[in-house]
Design a protein around this motif. Structure first.
Motif, PDB file in Angstrom:
ATOM      1  N   SER A  24       0.855  -1.185   0.000  1.00  0.00           N
ATOM      2  CA  SER A  24       0.000   0.000   0.000  1.00  0.00           C
ATOM      3  C   SER A  24       0.888   1.229   0.000  1.00  0.00           C
ATOM      4  O   SER A  24       2.128   1.137   0.047  1.00  0.00           O
ATOM      5  N   ASP A  46      -3.267   4.254  -2.746  1.00  0.00           N
ATOM      6  CA  ASP A  46      -3.568   2.835  -2.587  1.00  0.00           C
ATOM      7  C   ASP A  46      -4.340   2.406  -3.821  1.00  0.00           C
ATOM      8  O   ASP A  46      -5.446   2.902  -4.080  1.00  0.00           O
ATOM      9  N   GLY A  52      -4.719  -1.512   0.642  1.00  0.00           N
ATOM     10  CA  GLY A  52      -4.710  -0.416   1.592  1.00  0.00           C
ATOM     11  C   GLY A  52      -6.094   0.041   1.989  1.00  0.00           C
ATOM     12  O   GLY A  52      -6.971  -0.762   2.316  1.00  0.00           O
TER      13      GLY A  52
END
Length: 266
Positions: free
Chosen positions: A34, A56, A61
């Protein structure tokens, strides 16, 4: 600054961070990671002096995590990047992508060249994956993920490596949504890459980095640099796919030199 936007085509929510001033540099993470990886590993500090934008990608994420295979197309990934650039008011940016992020970067350079000022890739490939994911993680990775979730995936990866994953990597992967990651992997095995004649037409200045032990990414990066008219390949001695990302100092030294050379040409 942390923000959220949405892909205008399918509404998937996208999380991003923006910090610093200067020319915009977009950071695009690899599979299972992420935007936090750039901060945690030290890239954010090492790249001070640039306006850094880290997102992300979908399925990762704090962004949306669709469970449908069809959500993870090259077109969707490119639209995610463009949506974040639009949210930041950035028409075009320098681009640095690792692994999966590099694949997205090659796609953008071919399909949306107006959004990319320069392209830097680490451990990337422009080819279709064609079974490379199993070589990177372990054979049967997808079955383990589908049946046992992230714990089974992490255990299988550690068994293949012959030692437990480092805590940072294990934590990063452990936070993933297993169903979303499985959909991402299934679709990823189907996505086409670029053809060599498409690479030869790319006019973007490019820096292609790979560890000398990162096979076949090193060979793919070297070949891309031979085909692309304004690309250069730099090998990172002794490093493989995972350790090259952790080699922050040599990677960012090469990246800063490349970016400064691009800025001086403007």
């Amino acid at each position: 600054m942390t923000g959220y936007t949405h892909n205008p085509h399918d509404g998937v929510r996208l999380a991003y961070e923006e910090y610093g001033t200067g020319e915009p540099l977009l950071l695009v993470h690899g599979t299972g990671l992420s935007k936090a990886a750039w901060r945690g590993l030290g890239y954010r500090k090492a790249l001070a002096g640039w306006r850094l934008i880290a997102l992300d990608m979908r399925g990762h994420g704090r962004s949306g995590k669709p469970h449908e295979d069809a959500a993870y197309t090259t077109e969707a990934f490119m639209a995610d990047v463009e949506a974040v650039l639009d949210a930041c008011g950035v028409e075009s940016a320098h681009y640095f992508g690792y692994s999966f992020g590099a694949r997205v970067g090659f796609g953008l350079a071919a399909a949306r060249p107006d959004r990319i000022r320069s392209l830097a890739c680490l451990g990337g490939t422009w080819r279709a994956l064609g079974g490379q994911v199993g070589d990177l993680f372990f054979p049967g990775y997808l079955e383990a993920l589908e049946r046992g979730g992230m714990p089974a995936f992490i255990d299988g990866w550690a068994a293949r490596a012959g030692h437990p994953l480092d805590p940072v990597t294990a934590h990063a992967f452990g936070t993933n949504d297993a169903a979303a990651l499985a959909a991402y992997f299934r679709q990823g095995e189907r996505l086409p890459g670029l053809a060599e004649d498409e690479l030869a037409r790319l006019q973007v200045p490019a820096l292609l980095l790979a560890g000398s032990r990162d096979h076949p990414r090193a060979e793919d990066s070297r070949r891309a640099a031979e085909l692309m008219p304004h690309a250069q390949f730099r090998e990172l001695p002794g490093l493989d796919h995972g350790t090259s990302l952790a080699a922050v100092e040599p990677v960012t030294t090469l990246l800063r030199d490349f970016l400064q050379a691009q800025a001086s040409r403007v």
